[in-house]
Write a protein that holds these residues in place. Structure first.
Motif, PDB file in Angstrom:
ATOM      1  N   ARG A  69       0.815  -1.208   0.000  1.00  0.00           N
ATOM      2  CA  ARG A  69       0.000   0.000   0.000  1.00  0.00           C
ATOM      3  C   ARG A  69       0.860   1.274   0.000  1.00  0.00           C
ATOM      4  O   ARG A  69       0.444   2.317  -0.510  1.00  0.00           O
ATOM      5  CB  ARG A  69      -0.926  -0.014   1.220  1.00  0.00           C
ATOM      6  N   LYS A  70       2.059   1.176   0.572  1.00  0.00           N
ATOM      7  CA  LYS A  70       2.970   2.317   0.585  1.00  0.00           C
ATOM      8  C   LYS A  70       3.636   2.520  -0.775  1.00  0.00           C
ATOM      9  O   LYS A  70       4.159   3.587  -1.069  1.00  0.00           O
ATOM     10  CB  LYS A  70       4.063   2.104   1.643  1.00  0.00           C
ATOM     11  N   MET A  71       3.618   1.474  -1.601  1.00  0.00           N
ATOM     12  CA  MET A  71       4.323   1.487  -2.876  1.00  0.00           C
ATOM     13  C   MET A  71       3.409   1.807  -4.063  1.00  0.00           C
ATOM     14  O   MET A  71       3.873   2.239  -5.106  1.00  0.00           O
ATOM     15  CB  MET A  71       4.983   0.118  -3.108  1.00  0.00           C
ATOM     16  N   ARG A  72       2.109   1.536  -3.903  1.00  0.00           N
ATOM     17  CA  ARG A  72       1.178   1.722  -5.016  1.00  0.00           C
ATOM     18  C   ARG A  72      -0.214   2.003  -4.469  1.00  0.00           C
ATOM     19  O   ARG A  72      -0.515   1.714  -3.314  1.00  0.00           O
ATOM     20  CB  ARG A  72       1.126   0.486  -5.915  1.00  0.00           C
ATOM     21  N   LYS A  73      -1.060   2.557  -5.302  1.00  0.00           N
ATOM     22  CA  LYS A  73      -2.436   2.835  -4.898  1.00  0.00           C
ATOM     23  C   LYS A  73      -3.251   1.544  -4.950  1.00  0.00           C
ATOM     24  O   LYS A  73      -3.217   0.826  -5.955  1.00  0.00           O
ATOM     25  CB  LYS A  73      -3.059   3.882  -5.819  1.00  0.00           C
ATOM     26  N   ASN A  76     -10.135   1.101  -2.886  1.00  0.00           N
ATOM     27  CA  ASN A  76     -11.079   0.582  -1.890  1.00  0.00           C
ATOM     28  C   ASN A  76     -10.353  -0.289  -0.862  1.00  0.00           C
ATOM     29  O   ASN A  76     -10.649  -1.463  -0.693  1.00  0.00           O
ATOM     30  CB  ASN A  76     -12.196  -0.213  -2.590  1.00  0.00           C
ATOM     31  N   TRP A  77      -9.396   0.326  -0.153  1.00  0.00           N
ATOM     32  CA  TRP A  77      -8.489  -0.402   0.732  1.00  0.00           C
ATOM     33  C   TRP A  77      -9.202  -1.238   1.784  1.00  0.00           C
ATOM     34  O   TRP A  77      -8.823  -2.391   2.028  1.00  0.00           O
ATOM     35  CB  TRP A  77      -7.508   0.560   1.410  1.00  0.00           C
ATOM     36  N   PHE A  80     -10.462  -4.307   0.235  1.00  0.00           N
ATOM     37  CA  PHE A  80      -9.318  -5.111  -0.193  1.00  0.00           C
ATOM     38  C   PHE A  80      -8.719  -5.855   0.998  1.00  0.00           C
ATOM     39  O   PHE A  80      -8.445  -7.066   0.919  1.00  0.00           O
ATOM     40  CB  PHE A  80      -8.260  -4.212  -0.838  1.00  0.00           C
ATOM     41  N   GLU A  81      -8.528  -5.142   2.098  1.00  0.00           N
ATOM     42  CA  GLU A  81      -7.948  -5.751   3.295  1.00  0.00           C
ATOM     43  C   GLU A  81      -8.841  -6.866   3.830  1.00  0.00           C
ATOM     44  O   GLU A  81      -8.362  -7.951   4.193  1.00  0.00           O
ATOM     45  CB  GLU A  81      -7.746  -4.674   4.362  1.00  0.00           C
ATOM     46  N   ARG A  82     -10.144  -6.617   3.870  1.00  0.00           N
ATOM     47  CA  ARG A  82     -11.094  -7.619   4.371  1.00  0.00           C
ATOM     48  C   ARG A  82     -11.117  -8.849   3.462  1.00  0.00           C
ATOM     49  O   ARG A  82     -11.074  -9.992   3.946  1.00  0.00           O
ATOM     50  CB  ARG A  82     -12.492  -7.006   4.464  1.00  0.00           C
ATOM     51  N   ASP A  83     -11.156  -8.628   2.142  1.00  0.00           N
ATOM     52  CA  ASP A  83     -11.162  -9.749   1.194  1.00  0.00           C
ATOM     53  C   ASP A  83      -9.873 -10.554   1.277  1.00  0.00           C
ATOM     54  O   ASP A  83      -9.883 -11.796   1.186  1.00  0.00           O
ATOM     55  CB  ASP A  83     -11.357  -9.242  -0.238  1.00  0.00           C
TER      56      ASP A  83
END
Length: 221
Positions: A69-73, A76-77, A80-83
């Protein structure tokens, strides 16, 4: 027979878990995750050589994602994290459909047995497909054994066609498998496993995911 009765009881328990999974997804996210965890435990109960594997893959997958996440966009984070968490928990759910004699075989598998093992991503898709809300999760489970160069399974897709969640789980899964003892080989050291992941950057594994993986271990962590 006693063994047959035990298998029937276990199969009924798994069927109940799947139904609970569908219902809890509709009702409450917290209860849904508890049901997911119970399913993950059911998977590990079949394979005595992978106890704790799922929990470690979830932990490492999330750490890789935080670095990525620090390297690229990442759109819908929160979703994304939950999935990612759910997919990592259930990445081996298809092993429920693989005979325990194959999963727990104390020597290397035959070619025929290996073909059986390679069916587990598609079995996982079949199990979860009735749950429409899990589209991204199911896709990640289906493709977590694909290779960046197209040499993986079940479809041989490559590059950016592999879902990012699947690419993350692929690295975390491979690393944990390498540092774990198997009946046919001893565990590799963490450093050796990291070198193997790095060596396969751009061939087996997504290059950016490997970079994020290596950052997880930077600064002596």
């Amino acid at each position: 027979s006693l063994v047959g009765s035990e298998m029937c009881i276990r199969d009924r328990r798994n069927a109940s878990l799947f139904e609970n999974l569908r219902l809890q997804l509709e009702k409450n996210q917290k209860l849904f995750l508890q049901t997911i965890s119970a399913l993950a435990e059911a998977i590990e109960a079949k394979d005595k050589y992978t106890i704790g594997h799922t929990e470690r893959v979830v932990d490492l997958s999330l750490k890789i994602a935080y670095q990525l996440r620090k390297m690229r966009k990442i759109k819908n984070w929160d979703k994304f994290e939950r999935d990612l968490k759910v997919a990592a928990l259930l990445h081996d759910i298809g092993k429920i459909g693989i005979p325990e004699t194959v999963l727990n075989k104390p020597v290397s598998l035959t070619e025929e047995e290996w073909k059986f093992i390679k069916k587990h991503p598609l079995i996982g898709v079949e199990i979860l497909s009735p749950i429409k809300n899990l589209k991204e999760v199911i896709s990640a489970i289906k493709y977590h054994h694909e290779r960046y160069d197209g040499g993986g399974y079940p479809e041989g897709i490559k590059g950016k066609k592999i879902p990012l969640i699947a690419a993350i789980i692929a690295v975390a899964d491979a690393y944990d498998a390498m540092i774990s003892d198997r009946p046919y080989r001893k565990a590799l050291s963490s450093n050796r496993a990291k070198k193997e992941i790095k060596r396969n950057k751009g061939s087996q594994f997504h290059p950016q995911v490997v970079e994020a993986f290596l950052k997880v271990f930077s600064n002596g962590r």
